[in-house]
Design a protein around this motif. Structure first.
Motif, mmCIF file in Angstrom:
data_model
loop_
_atom_site.group_PDB
_atom_site.id
_atom_site.type_symbol
_atom_site.label_atom_id
_atom_site.label_comp_id
_atom_site.label_asym_id
_atom_site.label_seq_id
_atom_site.Cartn_x
_atom_site.Cartn_y
_atom_site.Cartn_z
ATOM 1 N N THR A 52 0.835 -1.204 0.000
ATOM 2 C CA THR A 52 0.000 0.000 0.000
ATOM 3 C C THR A 52 0.870 1.254 0.000
ATOM 4 O O THR A 52 0.632 2.183 -0.785
ATOM 5 C CB THR A 52 -0.948 0.007 1.219
ATOM 6 N N LYS A 68 -10.918 2.515 -6.449
ATOM 7 C CA LYS A 68 -11.685 1.580 -5.616
ATOM 8 C C LYS A 68 -12.659 0.813 -6.487
ATOM 9 O O LYS A 68 -13.248 1.348 -7.415
ATOM 10 C CB LYS A 68 -12.431 2.318 -4.516
ATOM 11 N N ASP A 72 -16.811 -3.581 -4.391
ATOM 12 C CA ASP A 72 -16.336 -3.722 -3.014
ATOM 13 C C ASP A 72 -15.345 -2.591 -2.734
ATOM 14 O O ASP A 72 -14.216 -2.613 -3.212
ATOM 15 C CB ASP A 72 -15.663 -5.090 -2.826
ATOM 16 N N ARG A 74 -13.524 -1.925 -0.406
ATOM 17 C CA ARG A 74 -12.271 -2.284 0.276
ATOM 18 C C ARG A 74 -11.179 -2.682 -0.714
ATOM 19 O O ARG A 74 -10.009 -2.703 -0.380
ATOM 20 C CB ARG A 74 -12.509 -3.447 1.242
#
Length: 136
Positions: A52, A68, A72, A74
């Motif tokens: 990340t 994103k 989803d 996440r």
């Protein structure tokens, strides 16, 4: 070898990348549209927080874009930008030139020996990867 690659990256016009960043860009390219932070983490065998941070740095430098997933929130998809594609192309070209240069300096027997050694090295890494994937 890494020092030579590092020098190539530093001397390439407009590319401010480390070797590990370059390898991450190559992984994004290889994984393609299915590339997420999670797939990069698994592919590079690096923790999610480390990937990340690296992706955020590459995005800040303009080499990748993050988006994103609409399904989803996440899940973060990672794609190369135009600059990212330029960097991976330049790196591939460097490796091609290096192999050609080394090959020209060898006679046929030496080329065959080098090829045999590279094949054995490749098999070694393939076996090691296969064993690690089988671990719980």
């Amino acid at each position: 070898m890494e020092e030579i690659e590092e020098d190539m990256l530093k001397s390439s016009q407009g590319l401010n990348l480390s070797i590990s960043e370059m390898h991450l860009l190559q992984a994004v390219e290889e994984i393609g549209l299915a590339c997420t932070i999670s797939t990069l983490s698994a592919n590079q065998r690096v923790s999610l927080p480390s990937v990340t941070a690296a992706v955020n740095k590459l995005a800040h430098k303009g080499y990748v874009e993050k988006q994103k997933s609409p399904q989803d929130g996440r899940v973060v998809h990672v794609t190369l930008t135009r600059l990212g594609k330029k960097a991976t192309t330049a790196h591939r070209y460097f490796h091609t030139r290096m192999v050609r240069s080394v090959s020209r300096a060898l006679n046929a027997e030496e080329q065959e020996a080098m090829l045999k050694g590279v094949r054995k090295l490749n098999q070694f890494f393939a076996d090691k990867l296969h064993r690690e994937e089988g671990k719980p």
